[in-house]
Write an enzyme that holds these catalytic residues in place. Structure first.
Site, mmCIF file in Angstrom:
data_model
loop_
_atom_site.group_PDB
_atom_site.id
_atom_site.type_symbol
_atom_site.label_atom_id
_atom_site.label_comp_id
_atom_site.label_asym_id
_atom_site.label_seq_id
_atom_site.Cartn_x
_atom_site.Cartn_y
_atom_site.Cartn_z
ATOM 1 N N PRO A 1 21.704 52.609 -99.078
ATOM 2 C CA PRO A 1 21.724 52.140 -97.550
ATOM 3 C C PRO A 1 20.241 51.203 -97.029
ATOM 4 O O PRO A 1 19.077 51.670 -97.784
ATOM 5 C CB PRO A 1 21.632 53.307 -97.021
ATOM 6 C CG PRO A 1 21.511 54.299 -97.815
ATOM 7 C CD PRO A 1 21.881 54.000 -99.090
ATOM 8 N N ASN A 2 20.386 50.251 -96.530
ATOM 9 C CA ASN A 2 19.484 49.398 -96.086
ATOM 10 C C ASN A 2 18.829 48.503 -97.180
ATOM 11 O O ASN A 2 17.870 47.733 -96.831
ATOM 12 C CB ASN A 2 18.276 50.379 -95.409
ATOM 13 C CG ASN A 2 18.885 51.249 -94.244
ATOM 14 O OD1 ASN A 2 19.309 50.546 -93.363
ATOM 15 N ND2 ASN A 2 18.692 52.328 -94.095
ATOM 16 N N ARG B 1 12.018 42.851 -94.108
ATOM 17 C CA ARG B 1 11.200 43.958 -93.214
ATOM 18 C C ARG B 1 10.279 44.727 -94.276
ATOM 19 O O ARG B 1 10.676 44.743 -95.377
ATOM 20 C CB ARG B 1 11.862 44.542 -92.302
ATOM 21 C CG ARG B 1 12.905 43.695 -91.280
ATOM 22 C CD ARG B 1 13.545 44.652 -90.428
ATOM 23 N NE ARG B 1 12.892 45.599 -89.709
ATOM 24 C CZ ARG B 1 13.453 46.580 -88.816
ATOM 25 N NH1 ARG B 1 14.575 46.700 -88.779
ATOM 26 N NH2 ARG B 1 12.499 47.128 -88.386
ATOM 27 N N TYR C 1 8.178 47.638 -99.365
ATOM 28 C CA TYR C 1 9.231 47.451 -100.351
ATOM 29 C C TYR C 1 9.197 45.820 -100.949
ATOM 30 O O TYR C 1 10.151 45.468 -101.745
ATOM 31 C CB TYR C 1 10.572 47.572 -99.563
ATOM 32 C CG TYR C 1 10.884 48.941 -99.227
ATOM 33 C CD1 TYR C 1 10.928 50.024 -100.016
ATOM 34 C CD2 TYR C 1 10.836 49.073 -97.863
ATOM 35 C CE1 TYR C 1 10.988 51.258 -99.660
ATOM 36 C CE2 TYR C 1 11.327 50.414 -97.366
ATOM 37 C CZ TYR C 1 11.089 51.405 -98.076
ATOM 38 O OH TYR C 1 11.247 52.680 -97.890
ATOM 39 N N ASN D 1 19.528 52.662 -107.365
ATOM 40 C CA ASN D 1 18.625 53.149 -106.223
ATOM 41 C C ASN D 1 19.500 53.607 -104.831
ATOM 42 O O ASN D 1 20.003 52.563 -104.294
ATOM 43 C CB ASN D 1 17.886 51.870 -106.108
ATOM 44 C CG ASN D 1 16.939 52.031 -104.832
ATOM 45 O OD1 ASN D 1 16.708 53.233 -104.054
ATOM 46 N ND2 ASN D 1 15.906 51.288 -104.510
ATOM 47 N N ALA E 1 17.928 56.292 -99.156
ATOM 48 C CA ALA E 1 17.868 57.841 -98.673
ATOM 49 C C ALA E 1 18.475 58.899 -99.117
ATOM 50 O O ALA E 1 18.467 59.997 -99.059
ATOM 51 C CB ALA E 1 17.607 57.376 -97.054
ATOM 52 N N GLU F 1 17.622 56.061 -112.492
ATOM 53 C CA GLU F 1 17.347 55.983 -111.191
ATOM 54 C C GLU F 1 15.931 55.253 -110.887
ATOM 55 O O GLU F 1 14.980 55.460 -111.553
ATOM 56 C CB GLU F 1 16.963 57.545 -110.684
ATOM 57 C CG GLU F 1 16.601 57.639 -109.227
ATOM 58 C CD GLU F 1 16.438 58.944 -108.779
ATOM 59 O OE1 GLU F 1 17.184 59.951 -109.135
ATOM 60 O OE2 GLU F 1 15.462 59.397 -107.743
ATOM 61 N N HIS G 1 13.384 53.363 -107.902
ATOM 62 C CA HIS G 1 12.926 53.190 -106.413
ATOM 63 C C HIS G 1 11.849 52.187 -106.504
ATOM 64 O O HIS G 1 10.858 52.130 -107.223
ATOM 65 C CB HIS G 1 12.201 54.481 -106.064
ATOM 66 C CG HIS G 1 13.378 55.336 -105.853
ATOM 67 N ND1 HIS G 1 14.428 55.616 -105.017
ATOM 68 C CD2 HIS G 1 13.752 56.647 -106.738
ATOM 69 C CE1 HIS G 1 15.002 56.607 -105.112
ATOM 70 N NE2 HIS G 1 14.627 57.178 -106.104
ATOM 71 N N SER H 1 9.503 51.713 -104.138
ATOM 72 C CA SER H 1 8.054 52.430 -103.723
ATOM 73 C C SER H 1 7.933 53.688 -104.587
ATOM 74 O O SER H 1 8.847 54.412 -105.302
ATOM 75 C CB SER H 1 8.175 52.925 -102.296
ATOM 76 O OG SER H 1 9.246 54.074 -102.347
ATOM 77 N N ARG I 1 4.621 59.267 -101.029
ATOM 78 C CA ARG I 1 5.168 59.158 -99.677
ATOM 79 C C ARG I 1 5.404 60.395 -98.880
ATOM 80 O O ARG I 1 5.072 61.508 -99.347
ATOM 81 C CB ARG I 1 6.239 58.387 -99.600
ATOM 82 C CG ARG I 1 6.168 56.808 -100.297
ATOM 83 C CD ARG I 1 7.178 56.007 -100.148
ATOM 84 N NE ARG I 1 7.511 55.660 -98.253
ATOM 85 C CZ ARG I 1 8.593 55.098 -98.252
ATOM 86 N NH1 ARG I 1 9.480 54.528 -99.242
ATOM 87 N NH2 ARG I 1 8.978 54.704 -97.089
HETATM 88 O O1 CA2 Z 1 11.743 53.195 -102.779
HETATM 89 C C1 CA2 Z 1 12.678 53.012 -102.706
HETATM 90 O O2 CA2 Z 1 13.496 52.023 -103.395
HETATM 91 C C2 CA2 Z 1 13.578 53.792 -101.732
HETATM 92 O O3 CA2 Z 1 14.954 54.107 -102.369
HETATM 93 C C3 CA2 Z 1 13.965 53.041 -100.341
HETATM 94 C C4 CA2 Z 1 14.944 53.805 -99.489
HETATM 95 C C5 CA2 Z 1 14.099 54.902 -99.242
HETATM 96 O O4 CA2 Z 1 14.839 55.807 -98.120
HETATM 97 C C6 CA2 Z 1 13.739 55.930 -100.302
HETATM 98 O O5 CA2 Z 1 13.114 57.035 -100.028
HETATM 99 C C7 CA2 Z 1 13.049 55.140 -101.387
HETATM 100 C C8 CA2 Z 1 14.903 52.887 -98.196
HETATM 101 C C9 CA2 Z 1 15.343 51.591 -98.448
HETATM 102 C C10 CA2 Z 1 15.147 50.760 -97.141
HETATM 103 O O6 CA2 Z 1 14.916 49.383 -97.222
HETATM 104 C C11 CA2 Z 1 14.503 48.575 -96.506
HETATM 105 C C12 CA2 Z 1 14.146 47.402 -96.770
HETATM 106 C C13 CA2 Z 1 13.876 46.364 -95.964
HETATM 107 C C14 CA2 Z 1 13.579 46.912 -94.544
HETATM 108 C C15 CA2 Z 1 13.775 48.258 -94.163
HETATM 109 C C16 CA2 Z 1 14.244 49.240 -95.188
#
Ligand code: CA2
Length: 146
Positions: A9-10, A17, A22, A73, A76, A97, A99, A101, A106
């Site tokens: 997701p996202n 953003r 990211y 990846n 969340a 896996e 990520h 970040s 965090r």
């Molecule tokens: O660090 C990562 O790759 C995460 O998997 C990213 C997830 C987060 O929930 C994990 O804890 C760590 C969130 C991805 C959201 O991606 C966005 C990208 C652009 C703008 C907003 C969110």
């Protein structure tokens, strides 16, 4: 050798953003880079992204017997989804896996992955390049096993 690259997701919003967290690379660019690296390694990438847990699980099922391994990846869902963990186990496919970040630097709720115990390895905190490192590590591991 087919490798599935699964994004949760996202992650479709990458590059648009939150660049401080990211980065500025889009998901399309990440997938293109994975494709180029896979070609260099004599492999092939199949990429899929969804914001829906069920769609991610369905995709994992389609990769059973098709892919040799998975770079994931799960966004969340990493921290919550036992259903995704079960689906990964059901495929019996080795996975790495990744990520963008450093989740361990965090919030506390991001410091636990329900998927990681089944992974052959993890890459986090290295931004978009982490996908390439995960892919290279996965292919190398698969080759060393065969
Ligand atoms: O660090 C990562 O790759 C995460 O998997 C990213 C997830 C987060 O929930 C994990 O804890 C760590 C969130 C991805 C959201 O991606 C966005 C990208 C652009 C703008 C907003 C969110």
């Amino acid at each position: 050798m087919i490798i599935g690259v699964l994004n949760g997701p996202n992650l479709n919003l990458l590059g648009t953003r939150e660049p401080a967290v990211y980065g500025t690379t889009t998901l399309d660019e990440i997938v293109a880079r994975c494709g180029a690296v896979a070609a260099e390694l004599g492999a092939e990438v199949r990429a899929f992204q969804s914001n829906s847990e069920g769609a991610l699980i369905d995709q994992l099922h389609t990769w059973r017997g098709v892919a040799c391994g998975i770079v994931i990846n799960a966004g969340a869902y990493t921290h919550t989804s036992l259903a995704l963990r079960d689906a990964l186990a059901a495929t019996s496919l080795p996975f790495v896996e990744v990520h963008l970040s450093n989740v361990y630097a965090r919030e506390p709720e991001r410091r636990h992955s329900v998927l990681a115990s089944g992974a052959i390895g993890l890459v986090c905190g290295l931004g978009a390049s982490g996908y390439e490192f995960a892919l290279r590590g996965l292919v190398q591991t698969l080759r060393s096993r065969s």
